[in-house]
Design an enzyme around this catalytic site. Structure first.
Site, PDB file in Angstrom:
ATOM      1  N   LYS A  10       0.838  -1.196   0.000  1.00  0.00           N
ATOM      2  CA  LYS A  10       0.000   0.000   0.000  1.00  0.00           C
ATOM      3  C   LYS A  10       0.871   1.243   0.000  1.00  0.00           C
ATOM      4  O   LYS A  10       1.868   1.304   0.716  1.00  0.00           O
ATOM      5  CB  LYS A  10      -0.884  -0.005   1.260  1.00  0.00           C
ATOM      6  CG  LYS A  10      -1.797   1.204   1.451  1.00  0.00           C
ATOM      7  CD  LYS A  10      -1.226   2.345   2.269  1.00  0.00           C
ATOM      8  CE  LYS A  10      -0.521   2.006   3.533  1.00  0.00           C
ATOM      9  NZ  LYS A  10       0.056   3.237   4.200  1.00  0.00           N
ATOM     10  N   ALA A 101      -1.856  -5.239   4.703  1.00  0.00           N
ATOM     11  CA  ALA A 101      -1.932  -5.917   3.416  1.00  0.00           C
ATOM     12  C   ALA A 101      -2.000  -7.426   3.606  1.00  0.00           C
ATOM     13  O   ALA A 101      -2.734  -8.126   2.891  1.00  0.00           O
ATOM     14  CB  ALA A 101      -0.735  -5.544   2.553  1.00  0.00           C
ATOM     15  N   ASP A 130      -6.140   0.686   7.951  1.00  0.00           N
ATOM     16  CA  ASP A 130      -5.844   0.465   6.534  1.00  0.00           C
ATOM     17  C   ASP A 130      -6.387  -0.860   6.008  1.00  0.00           C
ATOM     18  O   ASP A 130      -6.349  -1.097   4.789  1.00  0.00           O
ATOM     19  CB  ASP A 130      -4.324   0.481   6.291  1.00  0.00           C
ATOM     20  CG  ASP A 130      -3.712   1.867   6.414  1.00  0.00           C
ATOM     21  OD1 ASP A 130      -4.473   2.848   6.471  1.00  0.00           O
ATOM     22  OD2 ASP A 130      -2.473   1.952   6.458  1.00  0.00           O
TER      23      ASP A 130
END
Length: 270
Positions: A10, A101, A130
């Protein structure tokens, strides 16, 4: 049966911090984007959940039972367990959302094998701000703490990108704490390219104050004829976007020669 997925790195093409919230978090606006490379997760059915970590940065994850991969497995209902091998290719505490992620890849693996519950976004957000964006792993705008996602028109897919990390871990909390509290305005309007070019990263200054080598990375990237060079997230990783694959390749070779101690990864935006 084995199922594999990539935990796409990311990057924040822009990151505007608007205010400190009473709950200790920060109100922000960010333009998320994802590189077509990252960590690699492979899963197989097992009697109980298990995690094996391999790869260059495996030793940075000193407690596998506290790893966000295990937390992601525990966040989703499913029959049976999963044994996951995590190939840790991304540096830790690097502004690349590596752990988030990884969790996003777990969600996609379970989606492929069993489907996701209707409230998966809420479950993802509890793991980290996130994580919902990392589950989707496409260019989008994040608001609030980053969990409120909005689509955006993007003409950046396929753009060559070079990631550089000086191999200095930098924790998110202290960087946010060092932000000066000044609201410098919202994300600009427009498509992803326009937002990126007119945007900024409000955490660059406090990150550089704690990790001065970030300024050296940005300066080095700035000399490689990029479309844009900027720090990602709370650092210390910086990225540069390029008009062509040849320019990106030349930049990578040049920095590998001049700074062989810096970690780098080449790819394209998804």
């Amino acid at each position: 049966m084995r199922t594999s997925d990539t935990a796409y790195a990311k990057i924040n093409l822009a990151l505007h911090v608007r205010r400190r919230r009473e709950d200790g978090y920060h109100e922000l606006e960010t333009l998320f984007a994802f590189v077509d490379k990252g960590d690699r997760l492979t899963a197989r059915a097992a009697e109980q959940d298990a995690l094996e970590t391999v790869g260059e940065f495996a030793t940075a994850l000193d407690n596998p039972f506290d790893n966000i991969v295990m937390q992601a497995l525990g966040a989703l209902p499913r029959p049976g367990g999963l044994a996951i091998t995590l190939e840790k290719n991304l540096p830790v505490a690097a502004g690349l959302g590596g752990g988030s992620a990884d969790a996003g890849a777990v969600f996609r693996i379970i989606e492929q094998m069993h489907g996701l519950p209707d409230d998966w976004e809420e479950r993802a957000a509890k793991l980290g701000a996130d994580v919902p964006a990392c589950v989707k792993s496409f260019t989008c705008v994040g608001r609030g703490t980053g969990t409120e996602l909005e689509p955006i028109d993007s003409d950046l897919a396929g753009t060559p990108v070079l990631l550089i990390n000086p191999r200095v871990p930098l924790s998110t909390g202290p960087v946010f704490a060092a932000w000066d509290g000044e609201d410098r305005g919202p994300l600009p309007e427009g498509d992803a390219r326009a937002v990126m070019l007119a945007g900024r990263n409000d955490l660059e200054a406090p990150a550089i104050a704690q990790c001065p080598v970030i300024a050296d990375v940005l300066a080095a990237l700035g000399e490689t004829n990029p479309l844009l060079a900027r720090m990602s997230g709370s650092g210390a990783t910086c990225f540069a976007l390029y008009h062509s694959e040849d320019t990106a390749r030349d930049a990578a070779a040049r920095l590998a020669s001049s700074h062989p101690d810096w970690w780098q990864m080449q790819g394209r935006l998804r």
